[in-house]
Design a protein around this motif. Structure first.
Motif, mmCIF file in Angstrom:
data_model
loop_
_atom_site.group_PDB
_atom_site.id
_atom_site.type_symbol
_atom_site.label_atom_id
_atom_site.label_comp_id
_atom_site.label_asym_id
_atom_site.label_seq_id
_atom_site.Cartn_x
_atom_site.Cartn_y
_atom_site.Cartn_z
ATOM 1 N N GLN A 55 0.828 -1.200 0.000
ATOM 2 C CA GLN A 55 0.000 0.000 0.000
ATOM 3 C C GLN A 55 0.867 1.257 0.000
ATOM 4 O O GLN A 55 0.566 2.247 -0.683
ATOM 5 C CB GLN A 55 -0.935 0.000 1.212
ATOM 6 C CG GLN A 55 -2.053 -1.036 1.130
ATOM 7 C CD GLN A 55 -3.151 -0.802 2.157
ATOM 8 O OE1 GLN A 55 -3.524 0.325 2.409
ATOM 9 N NE2 GLN A 55 -3.662 -1.880 2.742
ATOM 10 N N THR A 58 2.237 1.734 -3.423
ATOM 11 C CA THR A 58 1.146 2.219 -4.277
ATOM 12 C C THR A 58 0.871 3.687 -4.027
ATOM 13 O O THR A 58 0.579 4.456 -4.957
ATOM 14 C CB THR A 58 -0.127 1.390 -4.024
ATOM 15 O OG1 THR A 58 0.164 -0.004 -4.204
ATOM 16 C CG2 THR A 58 -1.238 1.795 -4.980
ATOM 17 N N ASP A 59 0.955 4.098 -2.757
ATOM 18 C CA ASP A 59 0.765 5.514 -2.425
ATOM 19 C C ASP A 59 1.747 6.390 -3.188
ATOM 20 O O ASP A 59 1.402 7.454 -3.705
ATOM 21 C CB ASP A 59 0.957 5.743 -0.921
ATOM 22 C CG ASP A 59 -0.100 5.044 -0.079
ATOM 23 O OD1 ASP A 59 -1.161 4.701 -0.627
ATOM 24 O OD2 ASP A 59 0.145 4.839 1.117
ATOM 25 N N ALA A 63 0.487 9.031 -5.912
ATOM 26 C CA ALA A 63 0.673 10.455 -5.666
ATOM 27 C C ALA A 63 1.272 11.154 -6.875
ATOM 28 O O ALA A 63 1.025 12.335 -7.117
ATOM 29 C CB ALA A 63 1.565 10.655 -4.437
ATOM 30 N N GLY A 115 -4.215 0.651 -1.317
ATOM 31 C CA GLY A 115 -3.361 1.826 -1.396
ATOM 32 C C GLY A 115 -3.955 2.909 -2.270
ATOM 33 O O GLY A 115 -3.917 4.102 -1.939
ATOM 34 N N GLU A 118 -6.910 4.552 -0.520
ATOM 35 C CA GLU A 118 -6.453 5.422 0.560
ATOM 36 C C GLU A 118 -6.005 6.784 0.040
ATOM 37 O O GLU A 118 -6.291 7.822 0.645
ATOM 38 C CB GLU A 118 -5.292 4.740 1.286
ATOM 39 C CG GLU A 118 -4.861 5.409 2.561
ATOM 40 C CD GLU A 118 -3.886 4.534 3.321
ATOM 41 O OE1 GLU A 118 -4.053 4.405 4.542
ATOM 42 O OE2 GLU A 118 -2.954 3.989 2.701
ATOM 43 N N VAL A 119 -5.306 6.785 -1.096
ATOM 44 C CA VAL A 119 -4.825 8.034 -1.673
ATOM 45 C C VAL A 119 -5.960 8.836 -2.288
ATOM 46 O O VAL A 119 -5.985 10.073 -2.212
ATOM 47 C CB VAL A 119 -3.736 7.754 -2.740
ATOM 48 C CG1 VAL A 119 -3.359 9.033 -3.472
ATOM 49 C CG2 VAL A 119 -2.507 7.153 -2.087
ATOM 50 N N GLY A 337 -1.166 11.833 -0.976
ATOM 51 C CA GLY A 337 -0.407 10.615 -1.220
ATOM 52 C C GLY A 337 0.735 10.439 -0.239
ATOM 53 O O GLY A 337 0.986 9.334 0.261
ATOM 54 N N ALA A 340 -0.708 9.515 3.144
ATOM 55 C CA ALA A 340 -1.103 8.103 3.117
ATOM 56 C C ALA A 340 0.121 7.193 3.148
ATOM 57 O O ALA A 340 0.109 6.136 3.790
ATOM 58 C CB ALA A 340 -1.939 7.820 1.875
ATOM 59 N N MET A 341 1.197 7.619 2.457
ATOM 60 C CA MET A 341 2.413 6.810 2.415
ATOM 61 C C MET A 341 3.004 6.653 3.812
ATOM 62 O O MET A 341 3.350 5.546 4.241
ATOM 63 C CB MET A 341 3.433 7.460 1.486
ATOM 64 C CG MET A 341 4.736 6.700 1.353
ATOM 65 S SD MET A 341 5.951 7.580 0.339
ATOM 66 C CE MET A 341 6.461 8.854 1.492
ATOM 67 N N ASP A 344 0.775 4.474 5.945
ATOM 68 C CA ASP A 344 0.993 3.054 5.646
ATOM 69 C C ASP A 344 2.337 2.571 6.155
ATOM 70 O O ASP A 344 2.500 1.393 6.490
ATOM 71 C CB ASP A 344 0.885 2.820 4.138
ATOM 72 C CG ASP A 344 -0.556 2.747 3.671
ATOM 73 O OD1 ASP A 344 -1.434 2.462 4.499
ATOM 74 O OD2 ASP A 344 -0.813 2.986 2.480
#
Length: 412
Positions: A55, A58-59, A63, A115, A118-119, A337, A340-341, A344
């Motif tokens: 995730q 993916t963030d 982003a 992921g 979430e972003v 992003g 979120a990164m 995570d």
């Protein structure tokens, strides 16, 4: 049928339920995985690390490229990955030569979807025209809690009724939600998170000391929440010796309920409360809960602390996002992003460190001799030590919030 932004908001809420399903279904099956596939505590912790590690990756990608690819394509693709991953959680362990490799592949698939969700969900909620954005944001994140609660209740009751041998039916049932929401996101209107304006460059965001503090808060928020929620089911069964149904309902289910109540309450009445003071109180309560769970030998007190911990972490994640959005209104997708990164990153590190410590104690690599940590077995001792170590995250979050109290939260 004409779709409006109200439908978009409902789709975002359901997206949070989807994320709750992919993050919380597997932990409820950890004991089954451990017994059926002979995997260790460290390997279980590694599944959590892989989930949130993917995730996180993916963030980073989202982003940078979500604006270019388009929000609609990304969010539809996110739900497709969640569907494939949930179906894989049921099928892959049965068809792969190594069941654990099958679990890993399924986790990777739905983690990509999680992921992306979430972003994308937070900026989409923030971009919906109208007032009451703080309420909408808090409600969106509260739906993660209601989703987590539903996953725990429904999964636990179905397992009780049909037996643990038929656990593979559950991922198919939960895959229905992201599949239906994927169809909804194909139709609803989606607004751009910066209102069509120029977003703040990432380099400029990183030049702000306050933004780094927000990133650390996000990391600690993720670790504080997931270290408890991901291990609470297994801890209740193996660490406290309570039956699965009782442990799941009084542990992770009550955790989700109180977390949802906290987020909903702040969304409705939080305008009268200064967020930084609320976060300080939440951090102190979270520290107390971690210490109670790890140091108390009373199952009732430990389960109660586990549940109250849900309330203590309720404002950490959405609070950091709301404060960041207010301080950096042109942060855009890149800012969400990055938040979120780091969230995570905490979601990965917290449960993994808990599992590593628990596994090391259980295997006898390290010995702990103290009257504070009373346990009947090495496995119980390991779980208590792992949760005790994870208490460092709410402590660090408290220090960051205290730092912010002496600083302006507007971008400077």
């Amino acid at each position: 049928m004409k779709f409006t932004y109200k439908n978009t908001l409902h789709a975002c809420y359901t997206g949070m339920v989807t994320q709750a399903a992919i993050n919380n279904l597997a932990p409820l099956l950890f004991v089954i995985f451990q017994d059926s596939f002979q995997i260790s505590l460290e390997m279980i912790g590694r599944l959590v690390l892989i989930n949130f590690g993917v995730q996180l990756a993916t963030d980073i990608v989202a982003a940078r490229y979500a604006d270019k690819i388009g929000y609609r394509r990304c969010v539809v693709g996110a739900h497709l990955f969640c569907v494939l991953g949930l179906l894989g959680l049921s099928l892959f362990p049965m068809v792969f030569p190594s069941p654990y490799v099958g679990l890993v592949c399924a986790v990777v698939l739905y983690a990509i979807g999680g992921g992306l969700i979430e972003v994308l969900v937070s900026p989409m909620v923030e971009a919906i025209p109208g007032d009451g954005k703080a309420l909408s944001m808090s409600l969106a994140h509260s739906f993660y809690c209601w989703g987590q609660m539903a996953v725990v209740l429904v999964t636990t009751l179905i397992l009780y009724l049909i037996g643990q041998d038929l656990w593979y039916i559950l991922p198919w049932l939960w895959a229905v939600i992201p599949f239906c929401n994927m169809l909804l996101f194909m139709r609803v209107p989606i607004a751009h998170p910066t209102g069509g304006g120029d977003a703040m460059p990432v380099r400029k965001l990183f030049s702000k000391r306050t933004f780094w503090v927000f990133l650390i808060i996000m990391m600690c928020a993720g670790a504080s929440e997931l270290s408890m929620s991901q291990w609470s089911s297994l801890f209740a069964q193996k660490g406290l010796g309570v039956p699965k149904v009782v442990g799941d309902i009084l542990g992770p289910c009550m955790f989700a309920l109180l977390m949802g109540i906290g987020r909903l309450g702040y969304g409705l009445w939080g305008g009268k409360i200064r967020l930084k003071y609320a976060l300080s109180g939440c951090a102190l309560l979270c520290i107390a809960c971690y210490l109670t769970v790890s140091l108390m030998n009373n199952p009732v007190l430990s389960l109660a602390a586990c549940a109250v911990c849900g309330f203590s972490v309720s404002l950490m994640w959405p609070g950091a996002i709301s404060m960041s959005a207010k301080s950096f209104p042109l942060g855009g997708t890149a800012m969400f992003g990055l938040l979120a990164m780091f969230g995570d990153l905490g979601c990965s590190l917290g449960p993994w460190i808990t599992g590593v410590v628990a596994g090391a104690i259980e295997s006898g690599i390290y010995t702990v001799k103290t009257t504070l940590l009373q346990a009947a077995t090495l496995e119980q001792m390991g779980l208590k030590c792992g949760i005790l170590v994870a208490a460092v995250f709410p402590m660090l979050l408290l220090l960051c919030v205290l730092f912010l109290k002496n600083k302006r939260t507007q971008a400077d």
